[in-house]
Each structure stands twice: as C-alpha cells, then as structure tokens.
Enzyme design. Structure first.
Site, mmCIF file in Angstrom:
data_model
loop_
_atom_site.group_PDB
_atom_site.id
_atom_site.type_symbol
_atom_site.label_atom_id
_atom_site.label_comp_id
_atom_site.label_asym_id
_atom_site.label_seq_id
_atom_site.Cartn_x
_atom_site.Cartn_y
_atom_site.Cartn_z
ATOM 1 N N ALA A 28 55.018 31.693 -49.144
ATOM 2 C CA ALA A 28 56.237 32.394 -49.271
ATOM 3 C C ALA A 28 56.611 31.628 -50.723
ATOM 4 O O ALA A 28 56.274 30.863 -50.610
ATOM 5 C CB ALA A 28 56.785 32.904 -47.980
ATOM 6 N N ASN A 63 63.203 31.361 -53.269
ATOM 7 C CA ASN A 63 63.397 31.806 -54.401
ATOM 8 C C ASN A 63 65.138 31.715 -54.316
ATOM 9 O O ASN A 63 65.500 33.089 -52.741
ATOM 10 C CB ASN A 63 63.706 33.149 -54.827
ATOM 11 C CG ASN A 63 62.001 32.774 -55.563
ATOM 12 O OD1 ASN A 63 61.358 31.969 -55.652
ATOM 13 N ND2 ASN A 63 61.311 34.110 -54.618
ATOM 14 N N HIS A 82 60.623 28.702 -42.760
ATOM 15 C CA HIS A 82 60.601 27.667 -43.184
ATOM 16 C C HIS A 82 61.013 28.335 -44.305
ATOM 17 O O HIS A 82 62.386 27.537 -44.760
ATOM 18 C CB HIS A 82 58.964 27.907 -43.713
ATOM 19 C CG HIS A 82 58.360 26.350 -44.551
ATOM 20 N ND1 HIS A 82 58.425 25.318 -44.198
ATOM 21 C CD2 HIS A 82 58.827 27.197 -45.957
ATOM 22 C CE1 HIS A 82 57.887 24.828 -45.203
ATOM 23 N NE2 HIS A 82 58.153 25.004 -46.568
ATOM 24 N N GLU A 83 61.230 29.313 -44.767
ATOM 25 C CA GLU A 83 61.086 29.877 -46.297
ATOM 26 C C GLU A 83 63.036 29.527 -46.554
ATOM 27 O O GLU A 83 64.117 29.210 -47.008
ATOM 28 C CB GLU A 83 61.366 30.917 -46.390
ATOM 29 C CG GLU A 83 59.720 31.342 -46.919
ATOM 30 C CD GLU A 83 59.107 30.094 -47.862
ATOM 31 O OE1 GLU A 83 59.675 29.399 -48.542
ATOM 32 O OE2 GLU A 83 57.625 29.504 -47.363
HETATM 33 ZN ZN ZN Z 1 58.081 25.172 -48.459
#
Ligand code: ZN
Length: 896
Positions: free
Chosen positions: A266, A269, A301-302
């Site tokens: 993933a 952005n 995480h993202e």
């Molecule tokens: Zn990362």
C-alpha cells in the site's frame, strides 16, 4: 528503464536542490492511450547553493511545450533530464509551464500513471512522479499542489486527488472535471490521483479535538461489503494515534482506494492512500484471520505515515528508514495495543521477530546486506527491504526501551516541534529522542548507538555465566562481535540493550541484586552492552541460576549461550517472559534438527526425545496459556530459519529432517491433537479478534497434525473429517486450513477439495491467489511440484502481469518452498532465471524482488551451489536487464 550502465548514487554526495518549487498546478486530460498533462509550477532559486541550470527529471514522457514566465524558452535534454540554462537570476519567483503526454495503458511497470481494470491509478514512490511530468523528483522539494482532473464522465465518474475537493462540474462532450487542493506541502512521491468507476464506504468521525472528518474506502462496485474491516481499522488507527501520540488527522477527508494491480502492499499518498486489494478487502468467507490482522496493520501503517513520513519526510532516499522504520514500529505497537492482553502482545512480538530472523537476518548476512541507512544504491526500489523496514523498526524499538514509554512520547513531541513540515534525516530523529531524554542511556551512548544506522550485519552476543557457590554470586559476561558485510570489513561495537532475568532451578524468578547494591531491584533488568565485552555480578544467588536473556527480543542480535537441555526445558516451562519461553522451545527444536541434519549418513529415529515431546505436551495442555501462543510454540522453526543456522545448506536434507520431526510430533501427540482440535472450536458468529483467531490457529495446527499422522497410520477418519470441515466451514480460516491440511499431507482428498475450492471462488481474485499459492508451496514428493507450477502457469486464471497472481505462483515456489525449489537437477533455478528475465521485460520491480530469491546461493551445498551460480550468471548475461535486476545479480555474483 534501460539506459545502459547505471551508476551508484552515494549518500555523501547529497546537496540541497538548486531550485525550490513552491506551487504546482496540474491539469490532467485522462485518456488511457494518451493522457495530457499540463504542469504549471512557480519555482524559485535556492540562493544557498551556487547558481546552476534547472534539471528536471522525466521518464517515458512526450514533451510538447515548455514556457518560462509566459514566453518561449530554450532547453535541452540530457539523459532523462530536461535542462533549462537561461532562467532569470536572483530569487524572484519564476513561472514554468510544461506540457507533456504519456500512455497509461501501456504502463506495465505500475510506476507513474497506469490503468488497472479501466481505472487510473498512480504510484509515485520512490521515483514515479517523473513518469507523469518533468519535476524535481526528490523528497526534499516540498510544494503546494492543486490538481484538476478531466475525463469522460460515464467511464470515469469518480475523480480523486490529494486534499480537498474544491470544485467539480460537467464539461462538453460527456466529460467532467474535479479540482482538488492539498492544504499541506508535500514531496512529489506523495502525489496521487485515481479516476474510474468506484464506490465508497463512508464514515463521519469526530476527533478528540472535536473536528469532523470524512473517511472513505473506495473499491470496485461489488466489493463494498468487503470494506467494513478496513474502515474499522482506519477508525481505530485515527483514534490510536490521537490517544497514544497526540497526533490528529490534519485533513477534512481521508481516502483509501483499493487496486488489484499493485507492486507493493500500500502507499501513504497524502489523504489518498492507494492499497493493494489484498490489504483492504475482507469478508469472513474470503479472508483468513491472518488477512484480517494484516489489513488492520497495513491500514494503520499507511495512516500513521500521515505524520511519520508525510508531515515530516525524508531529506533523501538514504533516509528511507526514517519514515519506514518508525512507521513499522508504530504499526507494531498499534497491533499490540489492539490485541489487548499481555499474552496477545507477546504473540504479535513473536510473529514480528520471526519475520525479522527468517528474512532480515539472511539479508544482513548476504550479498544485499546494507545498513538501515544505506551509503549507496543503484536503484532505490531495491532498498525497500526488511532491513529498512523491520530492522529499522527494531532500532526505533531499542530507543523506545532505552528512554522508556513516556520518554519516547517526549522524544516524538520534540521531533515534531523541531521538524514538522520538513525533510530530515535519521540523525535528526535520534537526536530529538536523546535531547528529550538527556539522562537516558540513549543520550549517554548516542554516538555509538548511531552505529545501528551506519553498520550493516547482525551482531552476535555471546553470554557466559559463572556461578560461585561460596560467594553466592553469579557473574554474567556478555561479549559482542559482528561479521563483515560487503564494503564493511570491520565493525565497531554496538549499543545493545539486553533485558534479562534469572530463574532458579525450580523455575522461580530470582530477585536481581547487583553486587554493590544494598537491595534487589525486581526480577527483571536491562544491561546496556556498549563494549566488546562486559561483566556484571549478581549477589545473593542461592543456587546455579538459568539466565533468561534478551527478553522480549530486546535487540536485533543473535544470542549465543551454552544452555543445557535442562536449562531450556526450565525456561520453556517457567520463564515469566513469554518471548523467551517460546524461544526456549525453538532452541530445543533447532538443536534436534541441526544434530540430525549434520549427522553422517541417515539420522537416528526417533528425532524427538521423550523430554521434548513431554514439554510440548505440557505447553499444549497448559490451561494458563493462550491458544495463539501454544500454536507458536508447537510450530517447529521454519526451513529458512534452520538453514540460516548452518554453514553449509543442503535444502533437501533440511526439508526431510523437518518433515520427519513434524511427523513424529504428529504421531506422538495424537491424543493431544485430537483434544486440542475439539477444545478450540469457535462456534457462533465469526469474529476476527486475537483470541478467536488464536483458537482457530491452534485448531488448524491440530488438524494439520492429525492429517500428517493419518498419512503414516493409514487412518481415514481424520482426513475425512478434514474434508467435511473444508466443505462446511463458516469462514475462510477454517476452510483454507482444512484444505491446506489435505494438500500438505498429500491426501487423495486434496485434489477434489482443490477443484471444489476453485469452483466456489472462481470470481474471487484474492482467494484464487491463495489457491495458486497453496499448490505452488505444497511439500514436494519426488519432484512433483515444479511440473505442477508449470501447469499452474498455463491455467486460464494465471496472469503473470498481475503482481499478486505472479507472486502467488512464482514467488510461492521460488521463495517459500525450498524443498521443491532446490532440485539436484537445477530445474528449479532454471525456472527462476526464466521468470526473472520474463518479468523484467515489463515490470522490473517485481522481477528484482524475485531475483532476491537466490541471495543465499553461496551457502548451498553441491550440486546446488554450482547450479545456482550458473542460473544467476545466465540472468546477468542478459544485456537488456533493468537497473533493478542488474544491481541484484551483480551484487549476488560479486566476490566477497
Ligand atoms: Zn511505510
């Protein structure tokens, strides 16, 4: 992508950019065959560096027009750069307008702007933005973006980019537009756009601070009901970052979009995360417990990158671990906090360490070894590694342990006070941690601690204990060393926190009183090893203790200690530290495995002595332990981990010994496995929480063991029950577990089950990936897997251009099935070479990952070693290799 010999980029060559880009205004006319991109930038000279031409990166672009301050200009092309030599002097803003086109439908690399299932996606990290427009495509250039998307409304009803939607409407000829503005400055690698037929699950939330936010998860129509878990994970992530670190969502709108064509997991952005469907879509009938846990962790995480990565980003790509190591640490802590109990936390810790030791330690000992902050690279895409991610997280975790939980929060606070909105270095992070905790061991040993960032290789810590019965003292001597790695022949000592306790012969924890101290200070302490060797003496020790060292895996090192079998059995039965309890069992099993592997000729059966079996049975039957923990203890060390412990690797022998051990464990504990299976059912509604998942994991292992035992005894009852469970299961974990048990024991019911499974899930891409992976990863019987893998590649559902599908067959075979891959006829290696070359013609990033499957070829015994070298040399001989694959095979063949 093929520019002849690429040169290595050096960390120490960093210089600040000659220009800044303050604002970017992009307009896209989206068309799969030819997308037109108008890029209007306001730039400014950086007067801190000598005046020089502007050099903009670009790749596979068609340039139509360049204008400066509204007029024409001269420019030239040099390699892949657009060079403007005659820009006005001084620091007045300059308006630059660049008009280019690109061909998204032809973009098979999945970097830049590409099309997947009639939908446009972008992937810009690390250097994909230059495939969209000419730009200063480096993370220390942070700009404000406005983006206008124009496209056919019927084909592309949803138009998304970073930040807030400021305007939208219809245009002529059935087209429409949307204009987005990102309120935060960002580096180009965080740019994203998505356009296509998508639907969204939406959720309004109110933050602790009282602000309203809209959360959206976009998927293809039909997948909406599989987004509940991702949305729950996102809401939990937002709440967690506020609660644990005081970091709130800084956008009105936060979007996740799923695509089935994605090179990685993933991408973070700004405000528009793009995900591999594998880490978004879940329903109980299509996703396993492991999938559910992975989704929670990747969504976290993202999301956490929004602060650690996006608000504070990397100065240059050598600092990649600044964002990745820290964000992995954060997602690990998030998963642990979500899991709840101490024991569930320990399970997560063990799983993380298992990845570190089976993937990162080999990387650190192989040809691609590099420091957490590398010194040079040819292709940055090759450095999205377990060293940058997982070892980087361990380095952050050590800081956490050295300054304490509150100290770490203080350090994070200072880090944001100092660097918010900037592009910084790994040094800046540790410095903030140390400065916020001036009395901590981290601050006291800061310079040597930083060696964790600069020195590659896994340190070894050797522990020796001396008990003095007369003085009632116990002296522990710890010494460290680190093997040479490519380019780093000698290493300086590391700062290694060793958490420890002492157990009495009865298994009870001994109070720790350092010699010279007036009283004991609890039963657990931490020694910070800073020298090549150090000794510490404990007083008031009544009898010879057993040391429990490196508790919780307090440092990413290999611990060597001459434990007796009795010591390990004691630790396995009594250690209060669950990690070391598990570790003791692994050490015992490893000992038995290596003895048999290294024995001359045939090994002695049985491989598992009664004490070992008894200890395993005690764990399995222990009412005080969690099912998930039991499953970990009763799983033997992997073939990859066993291989890493040996100087010379015969993969066939490792496989045979481990399989023999598994068969013995299956038969000897037969009644216990039946008990475990029956006691750990999860009736009622499916819930993916840690406790239920643990029960299913243990029941699944029990079923696997019962099928293995049946393979030897000829029993038909348990395979029959397994088939029944496969048919009747109410969730994918149980169904797939049963299928895997049949395939793993090579039972005749496996084939009908596989066929039935395919028929049930023929329209579920992620489930078909599992179906392919299971077969490519099945235990080899007389060399049957390679032909099966070749047959799978001719299956109507196989598509090599889809990364998930390619991984499910090719990587499952080459990377995750050593017993089948390492063939004495070298056919596995030849298959590998063919696939690397094939993938490299259209997707170098995926090809290069596959190339890494041969990293450890030098350790192989003959004939494997010679055959492996020949296969690698055949790849290296290809003149049109991408930089990605070229770098990997060159390092692999380089003399050490
Ligand atoms: Zn990362």
């Amino acid at each position: 992508m093929r520019e002849g010999q690429a040169t290595a980029i050096q960390r120490l060559d960093y210089t600040a950019p000659a220009f800044w880009i303050d604002t970017v205004d992009l307009t896209f006319d989206l068309d799969p065959a030819k997308t037109r991109v108008l890029n209007k930038m306001r730039i400014r000279r950086n007067l801190d560096v000598p005046a020089q031409p502007l050099r903009l990166d670009g790749e596979e672009l068609n340039l139509a027009r360049v204008m400066v301050n509204g007029g024409g200009t001269s420019f030239k092309m040099e390699d892949n750069q657009l060079v403007l030599e005659n820009l006005p002097e001084g620091d007045a803003p300059i308006d630059l307008e660049i008009f280019t086109t690109c061909a998204p439908a032809k973009n098979t690399q999945l970097s830049g702007l590409y099309v997947s299932h009639d939908t446009f996606f972008t992937q810009c990290e690390a250097e994909g933005f230059r495939r969209i427009t000419y730009f200063l495509d480096r993370p220390d250039v942070m700009a404000s973006y406005t983006v206008t998307l124009r496209a056919n409304k019927a084909l592309y009803p949803v138009l998304l980019s970073n930040g807030n939607l400021v305007e939208s409407g219809d245009l002529e000829d059935g087209r429409h537009f949307a204009k987005w503005a990102d309120p935060h400055k960002k580096p180009s690698y965080l740019f994203a756009l998505v356009a296509g037929k998508l639907v969204a699950r939406e959720q309004q939330i109110k933050s602790r601070a009282g602000n309203n936010h809209l959360l959206q998860v976009f998927v293809r129509p039909g997948d909406l009901e599989k987004t509940e878990h991702a949305m729950n994970s996102l809401m939990a992530s937002v709440a967690w970052d506020e609660a644990r670190f005081g970091l709130s969502l800084d956008l009105d709108r936060f979007m996740i979009v799923a695509t089935s064509d994605f090179n990685m997991g993933a991408m973070e952005n700004k405000g528009l995360n793009i995900f591999n469907t594998k880490y978004v879509l879940a329903s109980q009938s299509t996703a396993t417990d492991v999938d559910y846990a992975n989704i929670e962790s990747v969504v976290g995480h993202e999301y956490f990158h929004n602060w650690t990565g996006n608000r504070i980003t990397c100065r240059d790509w050598f600092q990649l671990s600044l964002k990745e190591g820290l964000t992995v640490f954060r997602d690990q802590e998030f998963s642990m906090d979500m899991a709840g109990s101490d024991s569930a936390r320990a399970v997560k810790r063990i799983e993380d360490v298992r990845v570190l030791r089976t993937v990162q330690f080999p990387e650190d000992a192989g040809p691609m070894a590099h420091p957490v902050r590398p010194d040079s690279y040819v292709e940055i895409n090759n450095f999205y590694t377990v060293t940058i991610y997982e070892k980087g997280a361990e380095v952050v975790r050590m800081q956490h342990n050295l300054v304490g939980r509150d100290g770490f929060a203080q350090g994070m606070k200072l880090y944001f006070e100092r660097h918010d909105g900037h592009a910084v270095t790994c040094d800046d992070f540790v410095q903030a941690m140390a400065d916020a905790n001036p009395d901590s061991p981290l601050a006291h040993h800061l310079e040597p601690f930083k060696r964790w960032y600069s020195q590659a290789g896994t340190p070894r810590v050797r522990a020796e204990g001396q008990y003095n019965a007369d003085a009632r003292t116990y002296t522990l001597t710890l010494s460290q060393s680190c093997p040479a790695t490519p380019g780093q022949p000698t290493k300086q000592p590391f700062v290694i926190p060793v958490s420890l306790g002492l157990l009495g012969a009865d298994g009870r924890a001994i109070a720790l009183q350092q010699e010279g101290d007036s009283e004991a200070s609890g039963t657990q302490g931490t020694i910070v090893l800073t020298e090549p060797s150090m000794s510490i003496t404990f007083a008031n020790v009544d009898s010879q203790p057993v040391p429990s060292l490196l508790r919780g895996f307090s440092a990413p090192v290999i611990l060597e200690c001459d434990f007796s079998d009795a010591d390990l059995l004691n630790l396995l039965a009594h250690d209060t530290d669950p990690f070391n309890r598990w570790e003791a069992g692994q050490r015992l099993a490893l000992r038995l495995a290596t003895a048999a592997i290294q024995a001359p000729g045939e090994w002695q059966q049985p491989l598992l002595p009664p004490e070992f079996l008894e200890a395993m049975r005690d764990v399995l039957r222990n009412p005080a332990l969690d099912a998930a923990f039991k499953e970990l203890v009763l799983t033997l060390p992997s073939e990859a981990y066993i291989a890493e412990q040996l100087d010379e690797v015969d993969p066939q022998r490792i496989h045979a010994v481990r399989e023999a051990m598994r068969a013995e464990l299956a038969s000897a504990l037969h009644a216990d496995w039946i008990w475990a299976y029956e006691e750990h059912q999860t009736p009622g509604a499916y819930r993916p929480d840690a406790a239920s998942a643990g029960r299913r994991a243990l029941a699944g292992l029990a079923l696997t063991m019962l099928c293995l035992a049946a393979r030897q005894s000829g029993d038909t009852l348990w395979p029959g029950k397994t088939y029944q469970r496969f048919k009747d299961a109410g969730n994918m974990t149980d169904r797939f577990g049963a299928l895997a048990a049949l395939v793993g024991s090579d039972h005749e019911l496996a084939q009908p089950a596989l066929q039935r499974f395919h028929a049930m899930f023929r329209d579920e891409a992620l489930v078909l990936d599992k179906w392919f992976a299971l077969q490519a990863g099945a235990p080899d019987r007389n060399g049957n897997i390679l032909p099966a893998v070749r047959a799978l590649m001719t299956h109507a559902d196989f598509q090599i251009k889809n990364p998930n599908r390619a991984r499910s067959v090719i990587f499952s075979y080459c990377n995750a099935n050593p017993g089948a891959f390492h063939r004495a006829d070298g056919a596995g290696y030849a298959y590998w070479a063919d696939r690397v070359l094939e993938l490299d013609t259209f997707n170098p990033q995926v090809a290069s990952r596959l190339a890494r499957a041969m990293d450890r070829w030098r350790k192989l015994a003959e004939p494997y070693r010679t055959l492996a070298r020949e296969a690698i040399e055949r790849v290296a001989a290809q003149s049109t290799l991408s930089n990605d694959v070229r770098e990997v095979v060159t390092r692999s063949l380089a003399d050490e």
